[in-house]
Design a protein around this motif. Structure first.
Motif, PDB file in Angstrom:
ATOM      1  N   UNK A 165       0.822  -1.215   0.000  1.00  0.00           N
ATOM      2  CA  UNK A 165       0.000   0.000   0.000  1.00  0.00           C
ATOM      3  C   UNK A 165       0.855   1.264   0.000  1.00  0.00           C
ATOM      4  N   UNK A 166       2.056   1.169   0.568  1.00  0.00           N
ATOM      5  CA  UNK A 166       2.903   2.363   0.638  1.00  0.00           C
ATOM      6  C   UNK A 166       3.336   2.841  -0.743  1.00  0.00           C
ATOM      7  N   UNK A 167       3.256   1.954  -1.743  1.00  0.00           N
ATOM      8  CA  UNK A 167       3.527   2.394  -3.122  1.00  0.00           C
ATOM      9  C   UNK A 167       2.327   3.165  -3.691  1.00  0.00           C
ATOM     10  N   UNK A 168       1.130   2.906  -3.144  1.00  0.00           N
ATOM     11  CA  UNK A 168      -0.086   3.597  -3.601  1.00  0.00           C
ATOM     12  C   UNK A 168      -0.264   4.936  -2.893  1.00  0.00           C
ATOM     13  N   UNK A 169       0.087   4.968  -1.594  1.00  0.00           N
ATOM     14  CA  UNK A 169      -0.121   6.190  -0.804  1.00  0.00           C
ATOM     15  C   UNK A 169       1.184   6.577  -0.084  1.00  0.00           C
ATOM     16  N   UNK A 170       2.236   6.880  -0.875  1.00  0.00           N
ATOM     17  CA  UNK A 170       3.531   7.155  -0.252  1.00  0.00           C
ATOM     18  C   UNK A 170       3.539   8.396   0.637  1.00  0.00           C
ATOM     19  N   UNK A 171       2.785   9.432   0.247  1.00  0.00           N
ATOM     20  CA  UNK A 171       2.843  10.669   1.043  1.00  0.00           C
ATOM     21  C   UNK A 171       2.284  10.463   2.435  1.00  0.00           C
ATOM     22  N   UNK A 172       1.083   9.846   2.521  1.00  0.00           N
ATOM     23  CA  UNK A 172       0.515   9.674   3.868  1.00  0.00           C
ATOM     24  C   UNK A 172       1.297   8.633   4.659  1.00  0.00           C
ATOM     25  N   UNK A 173       1.886   7.642   3.968  1.00  0.00           N
ATOM     26  CA  UNK A 173       2.740   6.665   4.670  1.00  0.00           C
ATOM     27  C   UNK A 173       3.901   7.395   5.347  1.00  0.00           C
ATOM     28  N   UNK A 174       4.556   8.281   4.601  1.00  0.00           N
ATOM     29  CA  UNK A 174       5.721   8.987   5.167  1.00  0.00           C
ATOM     30  C   UNK A 174       5.280   9.995   6.219  1.00  0.00           C
TER      31      UNK A 174
ATOM     32  N   UNK B  60      23.412 -11.342   4.482  1.00  0.00           N
ATOM     33  CA  UNK B  60      22.390 -12.133   5.150  1.00  0.00           C
ATOM     34  C   UNK B  60      23.063 -13.148   6.082  1.00  0.00           C
ATOM     35  N   UNK B  61      22.632 -13.339   7.313  1.00  0.00           N
ATOM     36  CA  UNK B  61      21.521 -12.624   7.945  1.00  0.00           C
ATOM     37  C   UNK B  61      21.883 -11.182   8.305  1.00  0.00           C
ATOM     38  N   UNK B  62      20.858 -10.384   8.587  1.00  0.00           N
ATOM     39  CA  UNK B  62      21.079  -8.989   8.951  1.00  0.00           C
ATOM     40  C   UNK B  62      21.148  -8.857  10.474  1.00  0.00           C
ATOM     41  N   UNK B  63      22.023  -7.939  10.934  1.00  0.00           N
ATOM     42  CA  UNK B  63      22.045  -7.630  12.369  1.00  0.00           C
ATOM     43  C   UNK B  63      21.923  -6.119  12.552  1.00  0.00           C
ATOM     44  N   UNK B  64      22.146  -5.654  13.769  1.00  0.00           N
ATOM     45  CA  UNK B  64      21.915  -4.237  14.091  1.00  0.00           C
ATOM     46  C   UNK B  64      22.882  -3.319  13.347  1.00  0.00           C
ATOM     47  N   UNK B  65      23.993  -3.879  12.802  1.00  0.00           N
ATOM     48  CA  UNK B  65      24.970  -3.049  12.092  1.00  0.00           C
ATOM     49  C   UNK B  65      24.814  -3.096  10.581  1.00  0.00           C
ATOM     50  N   UNK B  66      23.861  -3.855  10.083  1.00  0.00           N
ATOM     51  CA  UNK B  66      23.665  -3.956   8.627  1.00  0.00           C
ATOM     52  C   UNK B  66      23.241  -2.588   8.071  1.00  0.00           C
ATOM     53  N   UNK B  67      23.908  -2.127   6.986  1.00  0.00           N
ATOM     54  CA  UNK B  67      23.554  -0.814   6.429  1.00  0.00           C
ATOM     55  C   UNK B  67      22.107  -0.756   5.932  1.00  0.00           C
ATOM     56  N   UNK B  68      21.493   0.410   6.096  1.00  0.00           N
ATOM     57  CA  UNK B  68      20.116   0.601   5.652  1.00  0.00           C
ATOM     58  C   UNK B  68      20.089   0.753   4.131  1.00  0.00           C
ATOM     59  N   UNK B  69      19.099   0.134   3.508  1.00  0.00           N
ATOM     60  CA  UNK B  69      19.022   0.171   2.038  1.00  0.00           C
ATOM     61  C   UNK B  69      17.561  -0.025   1.607  1.00  0.00           C
ATOM     62  N   UNK B  70      16.644   0.831   2.129  1.00  0.00           N
ATOM     63  CA  UNK B  70      15.215   0.570   1.903  1.00  0.00           C
ATOM     64  C   UNK B  70      14.833   0.634   0.426  1.00  0.00           C
ATOM     65  N   UNK B  71      13.829  -0.167   0.051  1.00  0.00           N
ATOM     66  CA  UNK B  71      13.388  -0.118  -1.350  1.00  0.00           C
ATOM     67  C   UNK B  71      11.864  -0.012  -1.481  1.00  0.00           C
ATOM     68  N   UNK B  72      11.211   0.499  -0.429  1.00  0.00           N
ATOM     69  CA  UNK B  72       9.783   0.810  -0.529  1.00  0.00           C
ATOM     70  C   UNK B  72       9.571   2.132   0.210  1.00  0.00           C
ATOM     71  N   UNK B  73       8.503   2.871  -0.137  1.00  0.00           N
ATOM     72  CA  UNK B  73       8.238   4.117   0.609  1.00  0.00           C
ATOM     73  C   UNK B  73       8.115   3.850   2.110  1.00  0.00           C
ATOM     74  N   UNK B  74       7.477   2.733   2.467  1.00  0.00           N
ATOM     75  CA  UNK B  74       7.351   2.390   3.890  1.00  0.00           C
ATOM     76  C   UNK B  74       8.734   2.158   4.506  1.00  0.00           C
ATOM     77  N   UNK B  75       9.595   1.418   3.799  1.00  0.00           N
ATOM     78  CA  UNK B  75      10.949   1.154   4.293  1.00  0.00           C
ATOM     79  C   UNK B  75      11.737   2.444   4.473  1.00  0.00           C
ATOM     80  N   UNK B  76      11.573   3.373   3.518  1.00  0.00           N
ATOM     81  CA  UNK B  76      12.291   4.652   3.618  1.00  0.00           C
ATOM     82  C   UNK B  76      11.788   5.450   4.819  1.00  0.00           C
TER      83      UNK B  76
END
Ligand code: G4F
Length: 331
Positions: free
Chosen positions: A92-101, A139-155
């Motif tokens: 849904x965050x791809x449909x409504x990115x502004x309100x998600x952010x 993989x696996x990811x831990x607390x030091x894994x760099x951020x690399x979001x690929x969805x509006x929600x992830x960002x």
């Protein structure tokens, strides 16, 4: 102890309410004013006169309404603040990115700014998400894994996650990110894939539904059990120092495997009822999502216990008895 929860009517919020009430807390939930007063996950407590209005309170506000949030918080003066609210559906965050952010990112910033002015400021838990890793570089990811979001929600979650760190490191807030991998339960909202499947398995078994339409069933997730995750969130705020923690099982399974488990539980072959629809496909689908919860295990003594087969059975059984009950009521 007095706690505030945003997102109290959701899956995690309702389990956290159960947990905190059982521990003797006074619980204050922030709820949005909407046209419906239905809050099925909180029904039991809200209708219990020994709890509602005595140890459980609901307050109307909104993550976009700074004035009312500030007023509520300065009246309550909480010891702990659990921030679970936001638009959390990735597709849904791809449909409504502004309100998600607006809700997920800016909503968190507004709360942090209010907490900064409170004296003393409460211990703060932000329900972050593995979506901050997007397609992770390892993989696996831990607390030091760099951020690399690929969805509006992830960002939006990455923004909120970083702000919690900044307010912790620069301004001394006791703030923690619970970096949650997928966590499911019979209280999961119906538009997430596991619950969509458990409802379909139960409905088809009872002759109430004919087919199940899904998107990508080859994608994989690290799926845990929601009540166990909220226990870890509480443990995080009981530690001497604030930190971020990965909450995950460390095991991945495909949507197809979950389908098999859920339908097998009611003695059906999912292939007979499944239909693919590209409308439920995501523009991007992250891979290699597997969390390393070693820090939570070592420092919190937390370990996920429920297997995916147990989780699927629990969810399908819940939907079966709920649907059977409503059939009986209609007769
Ligand atoms: O159940 P999902 O919608 O969960 P997703 O996208 O992994 O996000 C959930 O977990 C995250 C990590 O904890 C949270 F940050 C987030 O807020 C949320 O709680 O989708 C799981 C998988 C995806 O690969 C999706 O493409 O199932 C696939 N899928 C296939 N058919 C479907 C469907 N997902 C949904 N929701 N509906 C379908 O029909």
């Amino acid at each position: 102890m007095r706690a505030v929860i945003t997102g109290i009517t959701g899956q995690d919020g309702s389990y956290l309410t159960d947990l905190l009430l059982a521990k003797g807390y006074e619980v204050h939930g922030i709820v949005r004013r909407s046209s419906t007063l239905q809050r099925p996950r909180l029904d039991q407590q809200v209708h219990d006169q020994s709890i509602y209005g005595k140890r459980l309170f609901l307050h109307y506000s909104d993550l976009t309404d700074t004035t009312s949030l500030r007023r509520i918080l300065s009246r309550i003066v909480p010891d702990e603040f659990y921030h679970l609210a936001g638009q959390s559906h990735v597709g849904l965050s791809f449909e409504i990115p502004e309100s998600t952010c607006e809700l997920t990112a800016m909503g968190t910033l507004r709360i942090l700014e209010i907490l900064r002015d409170l004296s003393p400021s409460p211990r703060f838990l932000h329900a972050s998400s593995r979506e901050i890793f997007g397609t992770p570089i390892c993989s696996p990811q831990n607390e030091d894994t760099p951020l690399n979001p690929n969805s509006p929600y992830g960002a939006a979650k990455a923004f909120a996650n970083q702000l919690v760190k900044i307010y912790r490191d620069s301004l001394g807030l006791f703030g923690c990110n619970a970096i949650c991998y997928n966590h499911e339960s019979p209280r999961r909202a119906e538009n997430f894939v596991t619950r969509k499947i458990s409802i379909a398995a139960a409905s088809i078994k009872l002759g109430l539904q004919k087919e199940l339409i899904l998107g990508n069933i080859d994608s994989s997730r690290d799926w845990g059990c929601a009540p166990e995750f909220v226990e870890a969130m509480w443990l995080m705020l009981q530690q001497p120092n604030p930190k971020d923690y990965i909450l995950a099982t460390g095991k991945t399974h495909s949507v197809r495997e979950f389908l098999e488990l859920a339908f097998q539980h009611v003695g059906l072959d999912w292939k007979t009822y499944y239909r693919h629809d590209p409308r439920f496909q995501r523009p991007v689908e992250p891979e290699n999502l597997r969390g390393d919860a070693s820090r939570a295990s070592i420092e919190l003594g937390w370990k996920p216990k429920t297997s995916l087969a147990q989780l699927a059975a629990m969810m399908v059984d819940h939907d079966l008895s709920r649907l059977e009950q409503s059939i009986l009521e209609k007769q």
